[in-house]
Scaffold this active site. Structure first.
Site, short mmCIF file in Angstrom:
data_model
loop_
_atom_site.label_atom_id
_atom_site.label_comp_id
_atom_site.label_asym_id
_atom_site.label_seq_id
_atom_site.Cartn_x
_atom_site.Cartn_y
_atom_site.Cartn_z
N GLY A 128 35.61 48.69 44.99
CA GLY A 128 34.98 49.68 45.87
C GLY A 128 34.33 49.11 47.11
N LYS A 146 37.68 37.81 34.18
CA LYS A 146 37.68 38.96 35.10
C LYS A 146 37.81 40.25 34.30
CE LYS A 146 40.35 40.96 38.92
NZ LYS A 146 41.14 42.03 38.34
N THR A 165 42.25 37.58 33.11
CA THR A 165 41.93 39.02 33.17
C THR A 165 41.81 39.55 31.75
OG1 THR A 165 43.02 39.23 35.29
CG2 THR A 165 42.71 41.26 34.04
N HIS A 196 38.79 46.59 37.25
CA HIS A 196 40.20 46.52 37.66
C HIS A 196 40.50 47.59 38.73
CE1 HIS A 196 43.92 44.50 35.89
NE2 HIS A 196 44.46 45.26 36.82
N ARG A 239 41.63 51.06 37.48
CA ARG A 239 43.02 51.23 37.06
C ARG A 239 43.20 51.09 35.56
NH1 ARG A 239 46.52 50.35 41.35
NH2 ARG A 239 48.06 49.02 40.34
N SER A 281 34.09 43.64 36.88
CA SER A 281 35.20 44.39 37.47
C SER A 281 35.69 45.42 36.48
CB SER A 281 36.36 43.41 37.76
OG SER A 281 37.55 44.10 38.11
N SER A 325 47.83 36.74 41.78
CA SER A 325 48.21 37.43 40.54
C SER A 325 49.36 36.72 39.84
CB SER A 325 48.63 38.87 40.87
OG SER A 325 49.27 39.46 39.76
N GLY A 349 40.24 44.13 46.73
CA GLY A 349 41.61 44.36 46.27
C GLY A 349 42.40 45.17 47.28
N ARG A 374 48.42 55.29 34.84
CA ARG A 374 48.27 55.75 36.22
C ARG A 374 49.31 56.83 36.46
NH1 ARG A 374 48.37 49.37 37.14
NH2 ARG A 374 46.50 48.94 35.95
N TYR A 393 47.57 36.37 33.02
CA TYR A 393 47.73 37.25 31.86
C TYR A 393 48.32 36.37 30.77
CZ TYR A 393 46.97 41.58 34.50
OH TYR A 393 46.42 42.59 35.24
N PRO A 397 43.00 39.40 42.88
CA PRO A 397 44.43 39.32 42.60
C PRO A 397 45.05 40.71 42.58
CG PRO A 397 43.18 39.11 40.56
CD PRO A 397 42.18 39.15 41.68
N ARG A 444 34.09 48.40 50.68
CA ARG A 444 34.77 48.89 51.89
C ARG A 444 33.96 48.64 53.15
NH1 ARG A 444 37.71 48.78 48.24
NH2 ARG A 444 38.86 50.47 47.25
N ALA A 453 48.96 42.52 42.27
CA ALA A 453 50.36 42.24 41.97
C ALA A 453 51.26 42.71 43.11
CB ALA A 453 50.74 42.95 40.67
#
Ligand SMILES: Cc1cc2nc3c(=O)[nH]c(=O)nc-3n(C[C@H](O)[C@H](O)[C@H](O)COP(=O)(O)O)c2cc1C
Ligand SMILES: CCCCC(=O)C(=O)O
Length: 377
Positions: free
Chosen positions: A300, A243, A156, A267, A270, A265, A107, A321, A165, A130, A78, A302, A80
């Site tokens: 991560g 999650k 979550t 996140h 973040r 996870s 999300s 993500g 951030r 949430y 998910p 990829r 946002a």
């Protein structure tokens, strides 16, 4: 670049297309972004132990998400506010997942109403939740998700407050118009007027005016195992996935409270910076739950070889993500499809070269750890 050939190519292409504030929101991690970086690097500390001469003329990646068949064990995490990446936003991601027949987690903070995301296909849709102090609001979202055909709820649990951030703080990030958090009515306010006044936030009511920071302030920070899982069980019969689990202790509590799955996870780096890379947390969670619920992982991923490594360490499947956001930003639905296809092709090739013909044949013996972490070329 005429044709993106790997996931990193999509990152560069998307970056060139997106406005800076949107790019920064998608790209950033918390604080020094140690965990964000480690999420990718940790995969590079594992090496594959390939087996040879095993007739790899047919490679089968078929898998399932909570028992619903999928073409391969790669789903979409998910994230946002996808309309900032492409005007088709979550609709485009959903179309791509439907084509690919895998799983999409939507999300709560989608910029498309949850009812308009689900496609009548064999793909699985799960709804990420949430929880708010105003529980009727959450109960209403759950009922809408059930009616719309979502097959699981993903609570979550790593975000009682939003991580800091720095690029978002510097940009004073706000969801740009015309986009809005489409699962909430325009006039909807999660805090009551008196709560807002008490918090000194009298003018921050409308969801489409909210910043990342004020979103986090609306979450229920009082959530506990004993209160929230029974509450969820009481309002829904959908499977419940947690999650954001990173420890064996919490994994055992998830089993004890009858949850149906876990997504290991952090996140995407973040939330709490300096926690372990999710692939490093996966083995202790897998060992603790002993098959009593499904364990997924995100963060991560990829490369198809990263998917292979996660499965070898015991994950039932993985979620991506940012790579999906990069595909979306580069070329909408087609971009997300290309991202999924590349990861799928890479997984298939890794399986063939490692001598695994089916997902079931991928096992811990396929990996070893290496102290040597190659520099990224
Ligand atoms: C831009 C962005 C928005 C996100 N929004 C949410 C969200 O609304 N809910 C949630 O549970 N996780 C959210 N996440 C976390 C992802 O679900 C996932 O855990 C993470 O992105 C996986 O790492 P990866 O980006 O390296 O694949 C978000 C991640 C990103 C990058
Ligand atoms: C309140 C958090 C907003 C969405 C999110 O989870 C993220 O940006 O990581």
């Amino acid at each position: 670049m005429t044709q993106p050939a790997c996931i990193d190519d999509f990152e560069h292409l998307a970056k060139a297309r997106l406005p800076k504030a949107a790019w920064d929101y998608y790209a950033s991690g918390a604080n020094d972004m140690e965990t964000l970086q480690d999420n990718c690097e940790a995969f590079r500390r594992y090496r594959v132990r390939p087996r040879v001469l095993r007739d790899v003329s047919r490679i089968d990646t078929a898998s399932d998400f909570l028992g619903f068949p999928a073409s391969c064990p790669i789903g979409i995490a998910p994230s946002a506010m996808q309309c900032m990446a492409h005007p088709d936003g979550e609709r485009a991601t959903s179309q791509a997942v439907a084509q690919f027949q895998s799983c999409m987690i939507l999300s709560t903070y989608s910029t498309t109403p949850l009812e308009e995301v689900v496609k009548p296909t064999n793909a699985s849709y799960w709804f990420q939740l949430y929880l708010y102090q105003n529980r009727p609001v959450s109960a209403d979202l759950i009922r809408r998700a059930e009616r719309a055909g979502y097959r699981a709820l993903v609570l979550t649990v790593d975000t009682p407050q939003v991580g800091r951030r720095l690029p978002d703080a510097r940009n004073v990030f706000k969801l740009p118009k015309p986009w809005r958090l489409a699962n909430f009515p325009k006039e909807f306010q999660i805090l009551t007027a008196s709560e807002r006044a008490a918090a000194g936030r009298v003018n921050q009511g409308e969801m489409d005016e909210l910043t990342n920071e004020s979103l986090g302030n609306r979450s229920d920070t009082t959530l506990t195992w004993v209160e929230c899982i029974p509450w969820l069980r009481q309002v829904t019969s959908l499977p419940i996935i947690l999650k954001g689990i990173l420890t064996q202790e919490d994994a055992l509590l998830a089993v004890k409270h009858g949850c149906d799955g876990i997504i290991v996870s952090n996140h995407g780096g973040r939330q709490l910076d300096s926690v372990s890379a999710s692939i490093d947390a996966l083995p202790e969670v897998v060992a603790a739950v002993k098959g009593r619920l499904e364990v997924y992982v995100d963060g991560g991923i990829r490369r198809g070889s990263d998917v292979f490594k996660a499965l070898a360490l015991g994950a039932k499947g993985v979620f991506i993500g940012r790579p999906a956001l990069w595909g979306l930003g580069y070329n909408g639905q087609q971009g997300v499809e290309e991202v999924l296809k590349i990861l799928h092709d890479e997984l298939r090739l890794t399986m063939a070269l490692a001598g695994c013909r089916s997902i079931a044949e991928i096992n811990p013996g396929c990996l070893c750890k290496s102290k040597f972490v190659p520099a990224k070329l």
